[in-house]
Scaffold this motif. Sequence first.
Motif, short mmCIF file in Angstrom:
data_model
loop_
_atom_site.label_atom_id
_atom_site.label_comp_id
_atom_site.label_asym_id
_atom_site.label_seq_id
_atom_site.Cartn_x
_atom_site.Cartn_y
_atom_site.Cartn_z
N ARG A 161 0.99 0.33 4.06
CA ARG A 161 1.69 0.05 5.52
C ARG A 161 2.01 1.52 6.20
O ARG A 161 1.85 1.74 7.20
CB ARG A 161 3.08 -0.40 5.28
N ARG B 228 1.75 -15.16 6.97
CA ARG B 228 2.09 -13.96 7.92
C ARG B 228 0.64 -13.47 8.38
O ARG B 228 0.75 -13.21 9.64
CB ARG B 228 2.39 -12.83 6.90
N LEU C 116 5.55 -3.49 12.92
CA LEU C 116 6.02 -5.09 12.82
C LEU C 116 4.69 -5.82 12.50
O LEU C 116 4.75 -6.58 11.51
CB LEU C 116 6.51 -5.67 14.22
N ASP D 127 1.05 -6.09 1.78
CA ASP D 127 1.75 -6.11 0.66
C ASP D 127 2.36 -4.92 0.03
O ASP D 127 3.54 -4.58 -0.71
CB ASP D 127 1.25 -6.88 -0.54
N ASN E 287 3.23 -0.89 0.01
CA ASN E 287 3.98 0.14 0.90
C ASN E 287 3.02 1.30 1.26
O ASN E 287 3.17 1.71 2.36
CB ASN E 287 5.12 0.76 0.45
N HIS F 17 3.47 -5.82 8.45
CA HIS F 17 3.96 -6.45 7.18
C HIS F 17 3.09 -7.65 6.79
O HIS F 17 3.57 -8.23 5.88
CB HIS F 17 5.19 -7.04 7.77
#
Length: 125
Positions: free
Chosen positions: A105, A6, A94, A100, A102, A97
């Motif tokens: 994020r 990723r 986007l 890992d 939250n 991601h």
Amino acid sequence: MIRNSRITVFTISFSAVLVFQAILFIKLQAGLLFFFCLAALAFSGFNIFYLKRTRPLYSRHGLPASVLLYILILCYFTGGLFSTGMFLLFLVPLFVHVLDDNKDRMIYVGIAFFILLVNFFGYRW
């Protein structure tokens, strides 16, 4: 567990956007933005180097932070809310991601929302 695939895909896609914008800045004869774009591209290349040297923590947080910094400086120099680079801000959810957790994020999405608010209300409050 950090998924290196990723991070690699994110780095390649961000580098492709930077190359495209560098070509546009050459066509527009915007030297300062061109060199800034090259510096961001060099940082993206260093990120791949660190990823191969098994330092994923730096790669994991370096990419979203560099994208947010790039968007902030690009929007500042090219017109704020009406900048053509503002669409990159909507890609931040986007791009986060690669993280890992939250909580991490949400921090980056919150910073992106703050940048949007700063550009909406202007730089002089």
